[in-house]
Design a protein around this motif. Sequence first.
Motif, short mmCIF file in Angstrom:
data_model
loop_
_atom_site.label_atom_id
_atom_site.label_comp_id
_atom_site.label_asym_id
_atom_site.label_seq_id
_atom_site.Cartn_x
_atom_site.Cartn_y
_atom_site.Cartn_z
N GLY A 215 20.67 15.64 43.89
CA GLY A 215 20.11 14.62 43.02
C GLY A 215 18.61 14.60 42.88
O GLY A 215 18.08 13.81 42.10
N GLY A 216 17.90 15.43 43.61
CA GLY A 216 16.45 15.45 43.46
C GLY A 216 16.04 16.02 42.11
O GLY A 216 16.85 16.56 41.37
N GLY A 217 14.76 15.87 41.80
CA GLY A 217 14.26 16.40 40.55
C GLY A 217 12.96 15.77 40.13
O GLY A 217 12.30 15.09 40.92
N THR B 269 6.73 10.76 45.64
CA THR B 269 6.93 12.20 45.60
C THR B 269 6.96 12.77 47.01
O THR B 269 6.05 12.55 47.81
N ALA B 270 8.04 13.49 47.31
CA ALA B 270 8.22 14.04 48.66
C ALA B 270 9.51 14.85 48.67
O ALA B 270 10.30 14.80 47.73
N VAL B 271 9.72 15.54 49.77
CA VAL B 271 11.03 16.11 50.05
C VAL B 271 11.82 15.04 50.81
O VAL B 271 11.33 14.50 51.81
N TYR B 272 13.01 14.75 50.32
CA TYR B 272 13.85 13.72 50.92
C TYR B 272 14.96 14.39 51.73
O TYR B 272 15.64 15.31 51.23
N TYR B 273 15.14 13.90 52.95
CA TYR B 273 16.11 14.47 53.88
C TYR B 273 17.17 13.44 54.27
O TYR B 273 16.84 12.28 54.56
N GLY C 138 19.88 17.36 56.81
CA GLY C 138 20.12 18.19 55.65
C GLY C 138 18.92 19.09 55.39
O GLY C 138 17.90 19.03 56.09
N GLN C 139 19.05 19.91 54.35
CA GLN C 139 17.99 20.88 54.04
C GLN C 139 16.86 20.26 53.23
O GLN C 139 15.79 20.86 53.11
N GLY C 140 17.09 19.10 52.68
CA GLY C 140 16.07 18.40 51.90
C GLY C 140 16.20 18.66 50.41
O GLY C 140 16.70 19.71 49.98
N THR C 141 15.78 17.67 49.63
CA THR C 141 15.76 17.80 48.18
C THR C 141 14.43 17.24 47.66
O THR C 141 13.98 16.18 48.11
#
Length: 119
Positions: A8-10, A90-94, A110-113
Amino acid sequence: QVQLVEFGGGLVQPGGPLRLSCAASGIRFGAYDMGWYRQAPGNQRELVASIIRAGTTNYVDSVKGRFTISRDNANSAVYLQMNSLKPEDTAVYYCNAKLFTIERLYDYWGQGTQVTVSS
């Protein structure tokens, strides 16, 4: 084998919504406390929202009123609904799963999104 997979990231414009999903496998999901963390470049990883197995939620002050965490134990999934997004989100979400026992801490990531909030 334990797996946490985020979806779901983007890229989203400021003020817009985004929904992250995390699918868990290999664990007894209902027994775990679940959380969403994020890490922006140059920053430490921070806890954004958590939901314990009993359903109680907690949020970092900067997202209160904008983000909602929820879980679906039947489908081993946890979600993060993000509204009114700001560039500072804004970031990588884990996705994270934790289980505390007498013997040890079970701690999975998780690997992050990537979430990017920009016009």
